[in-house]
Design a protein around this motif. Structure first.
Motif, PDB file in Angstrom:
ATOM      1  N   SER A   1       1.998   3.947  -5.500  1.00  0.00           N
ATOM      2  CA  SER A   1       2.789   5.150  -5.274  1.00  0.00           C
ATOM      3  C   SER A   1       3.991   4.836  -4.381  1.00  0.00           C
ATOM      4  N   LEU A   2       4.012   5.319  -3.143  1.00  0.00           N
ATOM      5  CA  LEU A   2       5.105   4.986  -2.225  1.00  0.00           C
ATOM      6  C   LEU A   2       5.337   3.484  -2.142  1.00  0.00           C
ATOM      7  N   GLY A   3       4.266   2.690  -2.219  1.00  0.00           N
ATOM      8  CA  GLY A   3       4.371   1.240  -2.137  1.00  0.00           C
ATOM      9  C   GLY A   3       5.223   0.616  -3.230  1.00  0.00           C
TER      10      GLY A   3
ATOM     11  N   PRO B   1       8.345   6.838   5.139  1.00  0.00           N
ATOM     12  CA  PRO B   1       9.233   5.852   5.758  1.00  0.00           C
ATOM     13  C   PRO B   1       8.488   4.862   6.652  1.00  0.00           C
ATOM     14  N   ALA B   2       7.436   5.327   7.327  1.00  0.00           N
ATOM     15  CA  ALA B   2       6.680   4.444   8.216  1.00  0.00           C
ATOM     16  C   ALA B   2       5.986   3.338   7.427  1.00  0.00           C
ATOM     17  N   LEU B   3       5.303   3.688   6.358  1.00  0.00           N
ATOM     18  CA  LEU B   3       4.600   2.690   5.556  1.00  0.00           C
ATOM     19  C   LEU B   3       5.578   1.729   4.889  1.00  0.00           C
TER      20      LEU B   3
ATOM     21  N   PRO C   1       0.816  -1.220   0.000  1.00  0.00           N
ATOM     22  CA  PRO C   1       0.000   0.000   0.000  1.00  0.00           C
ATOM     23  C   PRO C   1       0.842   1.258   0.000  1.00  0.00           C
ATOM     24  N   GLY C   2       0.175   2.378  -0.292  1.00  0.00           N
ATOM     25  CA  GLY C   2       0.838   3.661  -0.342  1.00  0.00           C
ATOM     26  C   GLY C   2       0.311   4.627   0.703  1.00  0.00           C
TER      27      GLY C   2
END
Length: 307
Positions: A98-100, A67-69, A12-13
């Motif tokens: 995205s971030l994921g 950074p947490a995810l 996930p993002g």
């Protein structure tokens, strides 16, 4: 556990973060706690404390939530590799929202954990700075399809505003990104045009639009400095919904990602067309499994990371 020959792993993002994420992993598996401790040393603050106890305003800030995810996703993946390897034996492709996508590249061997975490931290800081420079945000529009929503965005924004479909998640769920003033006008216009609801997202700014262009130079520099290897399994890019394993291609696509729309539905459909028979969502929440139900309602899916 899914009984399939070929599965895709999904991460996930931003927006999936919540207070308490990672607690079960850290309390149950020492390997997860060790990874959080390593992350805290890299980041310079107690990441487990932030994830588990907040404050929520800090966790929701882009420079902290990314950074947490990423760390929660990698901690869950390491627990799977260590304790439940049978759940990963049929994983043949990866993707992330995205971030994921950074978590997916790290899982697939393209980035080492510490390098990836430093990269994600710099990405979050650059995107936070770009977001702070202009009053902007994102919102999910539920119940409208892409073409009419694209027209509505063009009709709603003024000539000097940005407003575009930015996250193409699944049928009837598209995230719109742009100036806050345009988003405020879009909400009643979308409802009048037939949308079920418009939900503001917990993000700092207009991600995946040209308003993130100031973040690109910093991200390109970070990507140039951090070693990236070819991945052992394909990673499907948000930018073109296609599989990639080349380090050079992945580096270029990650730099484009912050200003380009996230082609999530297209990525999932491409993975299915390429032979993926089920999906495993790893990390916090159930957001991606929710999109899967709207893309292919009966397609097998499972999750790991929050209990």
């Amino acid at each position: 556990m899914m009984d399939v020959n070929s599965a895709g792993i999904l991460f996930p993002g931003q927006g999936a973060q919540s207070i308490g994420m990672g607690r079960w992993l850290c309390d149950t598996y020492p390997i997860a706690r060790e990874l959080f401790d390593s992350a805290s040393q890299v980041l310079g603050y107690d990441l487990a404390e932030l994830c588990q106890n907040g404050p929520v305003q800090q966790l929701d800030a882009t420079e902290f939530s990314q950074p947490a995810l990423f760390t929660v996703g990698m901690a869950a993946a390491q627990v799977l590799q260590s304790e439940f390897p049978e759940r990963l034996k049929n994983i043949t492709a990866a993707a992330g929202l995205s971030l994921g996508e950074y978590t997916a590249v790290c899982f697939a061997g393209g980035l080492g954990f510490s390098d990836a975490l430093k990269l994600v931290q710099r990405r979050g800081q650059a995107m936070q700075a770009a977001a702070d420079a202009v009053d902007s945000g994102m919102a999910s529009v539920i119940g409208m399809e892409l073409d009419p929503l694209t027209v509505l965005c063009d009709e709603t924004r003024t000539a000097d505003e940005v407003l575009r479909c930015a996250n193409l998640l699944c049928p009837g769920n598209i995230a719109v990104s742009g100036h806050r003033s345009a988003l405020q006008r879009l909400a009643p216009a979308a409802t009048a045009a037939g949308a079920m609801k418009v939900i503001p997202l917990s993000v700092a700014g207009a991600f995946h639009t040209v308003l993130m262009q100031p973040a690109v130079a910093a991200l390109e520099q970070a990507l140039a400095e951090i070693p990236i290897q070819d991945t052992r399994i394909p990673v499907y890019s948000n930018v073109d919904a296609a599989p990639h394993q080349s380090a050079d291609e992945i580096r270029q696509l990650l730099s484009k990602q912050v200003t380009q729309p996230v082609l999530w539905e297209a990525s999932v459909r491409r993975m299915i067309a390429d032979g993926i028979e089920g999906f495993l969502e790893v990390g916090t929440g159930r957001v991606l499994r929710g999109t899967l139900k709207r893309i292919e309602r009966k397609f097998p899916s499972d999750g790991f990371g929050d209990e």
